[in-house]
Design a protein around this motif. Structure first.
Motif, mmCIF file in Angstrom:
data_model
loop_
_atom_site.group_PDB
_atom_site.id
_atom_site.type_symbol
_atom_site.label_atom_id
_atom_site.label_comp_id
_atom_site.label_asym_id
_atom_site.label_seq_id
_atom_site.Cartn_x
_atom_site.Cartn_y
_atom_site.Cartn_z
ATOM 1 N N LEU A 223 6.820 -2.961 2.673
ATOM 2 C CA LEU A 223 6.944 -3.016 4.129
ATOM 3 C C LEU A 223 8.314 -2.539 4.588
ATOM 4 C CD1 LEU A 223 5.186 -6.424 4.927
ATOM 5 C CD2 LEU A 223 4.249 -4.102 5.113
ATOM 6 N N ALA A 224 9.353 -2.886 3.847
ATOM 7 C CA ALA A 224 10.713 -2.520 4.252
ATOM 8 C C ALA A 224 10.894 -1.007 4.274
ATOM 9 C CB ALA A 224 11.732 -3.159 3.311
ATOM 10 N N LEU A 225 10.455 -0.334 3.207
ATOM 11 C CA LEU A 225 10.655 1.117 3.144
ATOM 12 C C LEU A 225 9.754 1.837 4.138
ATOM 13 C CD1 LEU A 225 11.163 1.886 -0.645
ATOM 14 C CD2 LEU A 225 12.749 0.981 1.063
ATOM 15 N N ALA A 226 8.514 1.366 4.277
ATOM 16 C CA ALA A 226 7.608 1.999 5.232
ATOM 17 C C ALA A 226 8.119 1.818 6.658
ATOM 18 C CB ALA A 226 6.210 1.403 5.074
ATOM 19 N N TRP A 227 8.553 0.609 6.993
ATOM 20 C CA TRP A 227 9.068 0.335 8.345
ATOM 21 C C TRP A 227 10.313 1.179 8.628
ATOM 22 C CZ3 TRP A 227 13.749 -2.138 9.785
ATOM 23 C CH2 TRP A 227 13.845 -2.458 11.147
ATOM 24 N N TYR A 258 16.483 -7.434 3.204
ATOM 25 C CA TYR A 258 16.845 -7.631 1.790
ATOM 26 C C TYR A 258 16.314 -6.482 0.928
ATOM 27 C CZ TYR A 258 17.503 -9.787 -2.754
ATOM 28 O OH TYR A 258 17.911 -10.037 -4.052
ATOM 29 N N TYR A 259 15.064 -6.100 1.145
ATOM 30 C CA TYR A 259 14.490 -5.067 0.287
ATOM 31 C C TYR A 259 14.968 -3.663 0.644
ATOM 32 C CZ TYR A 259 11.840 -8.442 -2.318
ATOM 33 O OH TYR A 259 11.505 -9.472 -3.163
ATOM 34 N N MET A 260 15.415 -3.444 1.865
ATOM 35 C CA MET A 260 16.103 -2.185 2.152
ATOM 36 C C MET A 260 17.439 -2.138 1.409
ATOM 37 S SD MET A 260 15.345 -1.179 6.141
ATOM 38 C CE MET A 260 15.643 -2.796 6.854
ATOM 39 N N LEU A 261 18.105 -3.269 1.313
ATOM 40 C CA LEU A 261 19.364 -3.345 0.562
ATOM 41 C C LEU A 261 19.094 -3.081 -0.919
ATOM 42 C CD1 LEU A 261 22.420 -4.113 0.923
ATOM 43 C CD2 LEU A 261 21.755 -6.425 0.232
ATOM 44 N N LEU A 262 18.052 -3.689 -1.471
ATOM 45 C CA LEU A 262 17.725 -3.468 -2.879
ATOM 46 C C LEU A 262 17.449 -1.997 -3.167
ATOM 47 C CD1 LEU A 262 17.006 -4.598 -5.703
ATOM 48 C CD2 LEU A 262 14.666 -4.947 -4.857
ATOM 49 N N ASP A 263 16.792 -1.323 -2.246
ATOM 50 C CA ASP A 263 16.448 0.091 -2.467
ATOM 51 C C ASP A 263 17.688 0.970 -2.614
ATOM 52 O OD1 ASP A 263 14.342 2.204 -2.545
ATOM 53 O OD2 ASP A 263 15.394 2.895 -0.764
ATOM 54 N N GLU A 264 18.809 0.553 -2.071
ATOM 55 C CA GLU A 264 20.025 1.358 -2.185
ATOM 56 C C GLU A 264 20.411 1.590 -3.649
ATOM 57 O OE1 GLU A 264 20.779 2.782 0.390
ATOM 58 O OE2 GLU A 264 21.578 1.558 2.013
ATOM 59 N N LEU A 265 20.055 0.688 -4.536
ATOM 60 C CA LEU A 265 20.490 0.783 -5.930
ATOM 61 C C LEU A 265 19.502 1.551 -6.790
ATOM 62 C CD1 LEU A 265 21.995 -2.776 -6.436
ATOM 63 C CD2 LEU A 265 23.085 -0.698 -5.556
ATOM 64 N N PHE A 266 18.419 2.037 -6.177
ATOM 65 C CA PHE A 266 17.411 2.833 -6.898
ATOM 66 C C PHE A 266 17.235 4.162 -6.216
ATOM 67 C CE2 PHE A 266 16.460 -1.498 -8.029
ATOM 68 C CZ PHE A 266 16.251 -1.421 -9.385
#
Length: 266
Positions: A223-227, A258-266
């Motif tokens: 949801l975070a990346l799609a949004w 939170y999951y947008m933040l996590l995506d920064e490291l991938f």
């Protein structure tokens, strides 16, 4: 002309011998070099992904092959055609899904259709039984992988979202560790649910692609990346519409961040 690449200088696809024998002769067009380090080539019927074998990759093509096999018949995905590994690279061959990505300018001309199909596709994916899924991408898996990537220095800090420009990967990881959600709302996820990775044709989603990070995880990883993508391409109104169509009762806005933040490291 300055800046142009002549046909003689253009990159060419060189396949391992087993794949050359298995695939028909074709004219291969290079599509892109992805953030993962993979290059993507397509003909009229097939797609080939080539990824260097490297430590600390966000995902491997072998992982994508395994997920394509599992998802087949459950949700629309490309058909696996072949897979080979050489000392230097992995090669994954799939059928080409008809249609265009949701990020294509022609698709974005119909924003209500995009958000409707996106919400529907994610709801259907997230409705799959986690008891049957053999792949895991929970925080217990993702955070150690993120730490390894930070320690190895492979995180591209220049590619952080605008609000995190200037920050270090270490500071992002420390924030993730400090603010880790107490509970995860576990479903079967895509893992990289950007508009590029959903192929549409008319009123249908024809296929989900780039599934190397798919597995059981909190629904907000998708949801975070799609949004974020809808907001960036179509604006706040359609980003809100996407969440409404998916189901606001299932959305935790703190987890989106939170999951947008996590995506920064991938």
């Amino acid at each position: 002309m300055l800046g142009r690449v002549s046909p003689a200088d253009a990159p060419r696809l060189t396949l391992p011998e087993p794949l050359r024998r298995a695939l028909p002769a074709a004219r291969w067009e290079r599509v892109t070099g992805g953030a993962s380090g993979a290059s993507v080539w397509r003909s009229t019927r097939f797609v080939v992904k080539v990824q260097p074998r490297q430590a600390h990759a966000g995902s491997t093509l072998q992982q994508e092959r395994e997920r394509l096999r599992w998802f087949a018949g459950r949700v629309p995905v490309p058909e696996l055609v072949g897979f080979e590994v050489t000392p230097d690279a992995e090669y994954l061959v799939m059928t080409r899904v008809p249609g265009i990505s949701m990020s294509h300018p022609d698709a974005l001309l119909h924003p209500e259709r995009v958000v409707t199909l996106l919400a529907r596709a994610l709801r259907e994916l997230h409705a799959l039984s986690i008891r049957d899924c053999p792949f895991t991408r929970t925080l217990a898996v993702a955070l150690p992988l993120a730490r390894e990537r930070v320690q190895a220095g492979v995180v591209d800090e220049s590619d952080f979202d605008e609000e995190r420009q200037g920050r270090s990967a270490v500071s992002v990881f420390n924030e993730l560790a400090r603010t880790r959600p107490a509970q995860e709302d576990l479903v079967v996820t895509h893992g990289d649910a950007t508009l590029d990775n959903l192929i549409v044709s008319g009123e249908y989603v024809e296929g989900l692609i780039d599934l190397g990070r798919a597995g059981i995880a909190d629904r907000h990883i998708d949801l975070a990346l799609a949004w974020r993508e809808v907001r960036g391409e179509l604006g706040d109104v359609y980003a809100g519409m996407f969440l409404d169509l998916y189901g606001r009762a299932l959305v935790d806005e703190g987890k989106l961040a939170y999951y947008m933040l996590l995506d920064e490291l991938f």
